[in-house]
Design a protein around this motif. Structure first.
Motif: not given
Length: 1112
Positions: A717-730
């Protein structure tokens, strides 16, 4: 075969075609019998029963008449006593015989006959087969004792003066009164008050006891002391009050016996009545009683419906609701199904709240409880969800039912509803104002990744404050931060405004700039009189009208402001001499000047925070003079407007694109998302892929037939990541993704989004946490079931603390349930500065501040916020009905054609020539039409490092005499930012001492091997805890086959302070790395028609296949 037609019977006459044409004339001669149905049997007894018992109103009249007869009989008895002469007769004869005149006897006989007849009739009508049950009732026996002797005297005149205890009719009157009150409640369709009935029964019982004792003592003492009624009344009052003066006493034994009997009866009956009354009083205190109809019609009140009332929720509501001056006379009625807890009870007993807050225990689903709260007369109803519930969907279902019940009971009552999940919004679409928690939460988390500290900006805007927080602090940043936090959004009509009236007929950007330069207010939006939609920064082409409603940011609203005309005149003169307004320049020179600036700033029209900067004109610095800034035009000119074509990304066209850029650019198209996860989501123009990605390719850690990548590093990836840590994908994640893929963001700046449903260390490393731009943590659903409400954030806090220890350079953004838990974010037990901030927070809370938590460093920097802070958004909408709409526009939840959007720009070294915020305001308004609303500033924190942040080796414990070496060593460690507060706990000290003693016991004859082991041991002891964690992470990365090149364990931000300045003063100096919040005009509003049609056709072509898949 049987003929089927012969088996089908013909239609009845009324269904023939001839009858349909002719009506009922064809079968008027048919034999018909009319049947009448009755609700009751058509008998004389049933008719009497209906009149005397079943019918509420007639039964009420009968009981009222019966009550009047009993009172009349008691009154006739008193008249007979007053007319009687007790001196006549001797011995026991005055007790048996009395002197009764003929007219009085006639009245008493008449009353007795009517009463007996009514009693016999009611006994007959209520007879159900058991005659003894009717005869042995106490009211029936008393009626016989008081009425039958009078009837006997009709046939036996010699008994006309016989004493008859008519005063016992007072008990029959009491019984009639109780029945009458019951019928009264039924007749007028009101809820019966058990408390009122019990008080009435107690008072009537006490009066009957006293009246019976008075009349009994007076009559029996006719053979003794010859007491009058007043003397008997005096004796009874003195006796029942346990005073007992002894000046009036009974003389004969029957009267003494009667006194003993009455005292025993009182000791038995009255405590029972008082016990029931006390029980009902306690229950009423729990349930809250009723809100009186008279108060509801004369005073204004609002109703707060909650499933469980907590002290934090109550205080937030009361502080925010009563912060507005015009709401001081309002009453707040709380309707809650649970019992009031001890903390809430103590707060509501404070005089400040006890006179204005009424607690009712009841359910919003019951009309009786809604009637108790006088919901039909309420000014508004606030329905809040319980966010601490384990099943948030079930909590929403309860909220929906409450909203339906209130709407059914009081259709005209305005509803303010808070709901948790966005997919349940369409059930309460009828509500006047709705705040969906997950929508706002994920939108704020997403904008925090684009515009830093957007959550803090929104939170400060929706809280009511006077800007007095932190003014007593010795630190300058706290004073500035606290003073500017008092800015809020207000509204006013243009023609009635001192701020904006002079700008009628001028452009919006002209009005916004000059209002800020002159008054220090920030005009952010308008609304036409004939349009309900609010437009944030409609751009320079928008012409202000006298009927427009202006929305502006200021410390206080214009109605509460005082104006100094001399100061205004002086400022106007200075502005005319300093700023070369368009009225002082010829039109052609204005256009030429604007054209020059437009060329210089051509690339700023569609840039984002990391895009091009406000570059200085090349000839501006030759002579060392102040660089000129083009004036803001009163009316926009086509040559001065910089439009943004959405089909061509200007940020990518600045340079010649490479093959990779071209191939990457072909993967995206602009359009509306073809799928909507829930009903009610606002369509947003976004960057989309041409083709739908297979589901197997969405797994980042597992390869598939399309690609073989198993970690984020392999994707390149050329750009930095955005990580979402969640228990469920609502469904709420939709509002997180859309702002990050909005059409106004350049393609080259789109950050890859990684959804992490489980976050062990190995998964964190595979998803690229070491080179991520931001990590968003929202994993707290499983801890909602904690018995202690404040423990709902326990999992999130500990996970964030773990990430902070392992990856100190990672920017972590999270959301908590309770604002009080923000003090545990990035917790340092021995950090003196954090302790000082904790003391400051306590002082601000004692002063009554609603924003006591604002000085916590993680909140001020925008790394953490609490969604419960947005409860005030719902409360403020009662006074400012536009606040929810403006907040949704700022967060990108709603998109209105012609309305701008929130973005940011960073001040670089090339931009410092602008120097002040006022010049930046003019620069933006004259070039791109952007409206700045605030600054996000980061400063170095100059603090002395605490003892806990110093790494001490074993040598420092041994060489205690070499003080200079210790000081130099400590200073070196102070300069390092990798130190941690927990490097030297007591356990580590003891282990070092133990290691030193153990090393001294090593035999001298141990060779080079022992010395090597000793050196390795000493090197391990010298490592700090941060170094040990860094070594742990690097070892795991090597074990997983990942490169450790991007892992920087020594870079953290514990020595910096970040904060927000909302609408700073025009003379505020700009500093390097300041992030300016902008409201940028909608680029779609200025796209030429050809480009618009080309865009629409292109987007329709891209999304055609996807839309066809959704059609049924």
């Amino acid at each position: 075969m049987v003929d089927l037609e012969s088996e089908v019977p013909p239609l009845p006459p009324r269904y023939r075609f001839r009858d349909l044409l002719l009506g009922d004339q064809g079968w008027q001669n048919d034999d018909r019998v009319q049947v009448e149905f009755y609700m009751n049997e058509n008998t004389f007894k049933e008719r009497l029963k209906l009149f005397f018992i079943k019918n509420q109103r007639s039964s009420l009249r009968i009981r009222l008449f019966n009550f009047s007869l009993k009172l009349l009989s008691c009154l006739l008895y008193i008249i007979r006593v007053l007319l009687d002469d007790p001196t006549q007769g001797h011995g026991w004869s005055p007790i048996i015989w009395v002197n009764r005149s003929l007219p009085l006897w006639g009245l008493q006989v008449s009353v007795a006959l009517i009463s007996l007849f009514e009693t016999m009739l009611l006994g007959y009508l209520s007879y159900k087969g058991n005659i003894w049950e009717q005869v042995l009732r106490i009211p029936f026996l008393l009626e016989i004792i008081n009425a039958v002797p009078f009837i006997i005297t009709i046939f036996w005149p010699a008994l006309r003066n016989l004493f008859i205890p008519v005063f016992l009719n007072c008990w029959l009157a009491k019984h009639a009164l109780e029945n009458m009150i019951n019928d009264l409640h039924r007749a007028i369709q009101r809820t019966q008050s058990a408390m009122f009935n019990q008080v009435l029964i107690l008072i009537s019982t006490l009066l009957c006891l006293i009246f019976t004792c008075i009349c009994g003592i007076q009559h029996l003492e006719r053979a003794g002391n010859k007491l009058t009624l007043f003397d008997s009344l005096y004796f009874c009052i003195v006796t029942f009050s346990t005073v007992g003066f002894g000046d009036v006493t009974p003389k004969i034994w029957p009267s003494k016996l009667l006194v003993v009997i009455m005292i025993c009866v009182a000791l038995v009956v009255l405590p029972i009545q008082f016990e029931q009354l006390a029980y009902l009083w306690m229950e009423r205190q729990k349930s809250g009683g009723n809100y009186s109809r008279h108060r509801a019609q004369t005073e204004k009140h609002v109703v707060l419906c909650v499933s469980s009332l907590k002290i934090d929720l109550l205080m937030d509501f009361l502080n925010e609701f009563y912060a507005h001056p015009r709401l001081q006379d309002y009453y707040v009625v709380i309707l809650c199904p649970t019992e009031m807890d001890a903390q809430v009870r103590r707060v509501l007993q404070i005089p400040m709240w006890s006179q204005r807050v009424i607690y009712l225990q009841g359910s919003a689903l019951k009309d009786q409880d809604l009637l108790r709260a006088k919901m039909d007369d309420a000014e508004a109803c606030f329905i809040l969800s319980s966010r601490c519930e384990v099943d948030r969907t079930a909590a929403d279902h309860q909220t929906i039912l409450r909203a339906w019940a209130v709407k059914d009971f009081a259709p005209k009552c305005p509803l303010y509803v808070q709901i948790l999940k966005p997919e349940n919004k369409f059930h309460i679409k009828f509500a006047d104002h709705v705040v969906c928690e997950e929508e706002f939460k994920y939108a704020m988390l997403a904008l925090n990744c684009i515009c830093p500290a957007t959550s803090t900006l929104i939170t400060l805007l929706v809280h009511t404050s006077r800007g007095q927080e932190g003014q007593q602090s010795p630190e300058q940043w706290q004073k500035m931060y606290g003073r500017y936090s008092g800015n809020e959004v207000y509204h006013i009509n243009l023609e009635d405004s001192t701020f904006f009236a002079e700008y009628e007929g001028k452009s919006f950007t002209y009005a916004s700039f000059h209002a800020h330069k002159k008054f220090g207010v920030c005009l952010i939006g308008v609304r036409r009189e004939d349009n309900k939609n609010i437009l944030l920064n409609p751009g320079p082409r928008y012409i202000m009208s006298s009927t427009d409603i202006c929305f502006y940011i200021n410390i206080t609203k214009e109605e509460n402001s005082a104006f100094n005309k001399q100061e205004q005149h002086r400022k106007n003169n200075e502005s005319k001499s300093y700023y070369h307004g368009p009225s002082r320049l010829p039109l052609h020179s204005v256009i030429a000047s604007m054209g020059t600036v437009a060329i210089d700033l051509q690339d700023t029209g569609c840039r984002s925070s990391s895009g091009p900067t406000l570059t200085l004109p090349s000839e501006g610095s030759k002579d060392g003079r102040r660089s000129s800034i083009a004036p803001v035009l009163e009316v926009a000119d086509a040559s001065s407007l910089q439009t943004c074509d959405l089909l061509s990304d200007q940020s990518e066209d600045e340079t010649t694109p490479s093959d990779d850029d071209i191939s990457t650019g072909l993967e995206y198209a602009k359009g509306y998302p073809p799928y909507s996860p829930y009903i009610g989501s606002s369509p947003t123009f976004c960057h989309l892929l041409h083709e739908k990605v297979p589901f197997c390719c969405l797994r980042l850690d597992k390869g598939c037939q399309h690609n073989y990548y198993e970690d984020a590093k392999a994707y390149g990836f050329k750009n930095k990541l955005i990580i979402v840590a969640a228990e469920t994908a609502g469904n709420g994640l939709y509002n997180f993704i859309v702002p990050l893929r909005a059409y106004y963001r350049p393609k080259r700046e789109l950050n890859p989004i990684v959804l992490l449903l489980d976050n062990p260390l190995d998964d964190l490393l595979r998803c690229g946490v070491t080179f991520a731009a931001n990590m968003v943590v929202v994993d707290k659903e499983s801890t909602m079931s904690a018995e202690e409400d404040y423990m709902a954030d326990a999992k999130t806090i500990v996970n964030v603390q773990t990430l902070f220890r392992l990856f100190s350079s990672l920017s972590i953004i999270t959301e908590l349930t309770h604002p009080a838990n923000m003090r545990f974010m990035q917790f340092r037990a021995k950090d003196c500065y954090s302790l000082a901030l904790s003391k400051l927070e306590k002082k601000e809370r004692e002063k009554g501040s609603n924003l006591a938590f604002m000085f916590r460093l993680p909140f001020a920097a925008g790394r953490v916020f609490s969604i419960s802070m947005l409860d005030t958004l719902l409360y403020q909408s009662f006074v400012k009905d536009y606040m929810i709409s403006i907040t949704r526009l700022l967060l990108g939840l709603d998109t209105t054609p012609g309305s701008g959007f929130l973005c940011s720009m960073k001040i670089t070294e090339d931009d410092l020539w602008i120097r002040t915020y006022a010049r930046l305001y003019q620069k933006l308004c004259s070039s791109t039409g952007d409206i700045p609303i605030g600054i996000y500033r980061t400063e170095s924190q100059k603090l002395t490092t605490s003892e806990s942040q110093i790494s001490i080796g074993v040598e420092e414990w041994e060489d205690t005499k070499d003080t200079k070496e210790q000081i130099n060593n400590r200073n070196n460690h102070r300069n390092s930012t990798s130190s941690d507060q927990s490097d030297h706990p007591l356990l580590r000290r003891k282990s070092m001492q133990w290691a030193r003693r153990l090393s001294r016991k090593v035999p001298k004859h141990s060779g080079k091997t022992a010395e090597k082991i000793s050196q390795q041991r000493m090197s391990l002891y010298k490592r700090s805890e941060r170094q040990e964690l860094a070594e742990l992470v690097k070892n795991r990365m090597k074990h997983l086959g990942l490169s450790t090149a991007g892992y920087d364990e020594m870079n953290d931000h514990q020595n910096t302070v970040s904060y927000i300045l909302i609408n700073p003063s025009p003379d505020t100096r700009l500093e390097l790395n300041d992030v300016v919040y902008l409201i940028r005009p909608d680029p779609l509003a200025y796209v030429p028609n050809t480009a618009t049609s080309r865009k629409n056709s292109f987007c329709n072509t891209v999304g055609q296949d996807a839309r066809e898949e959704t059609q049924l």
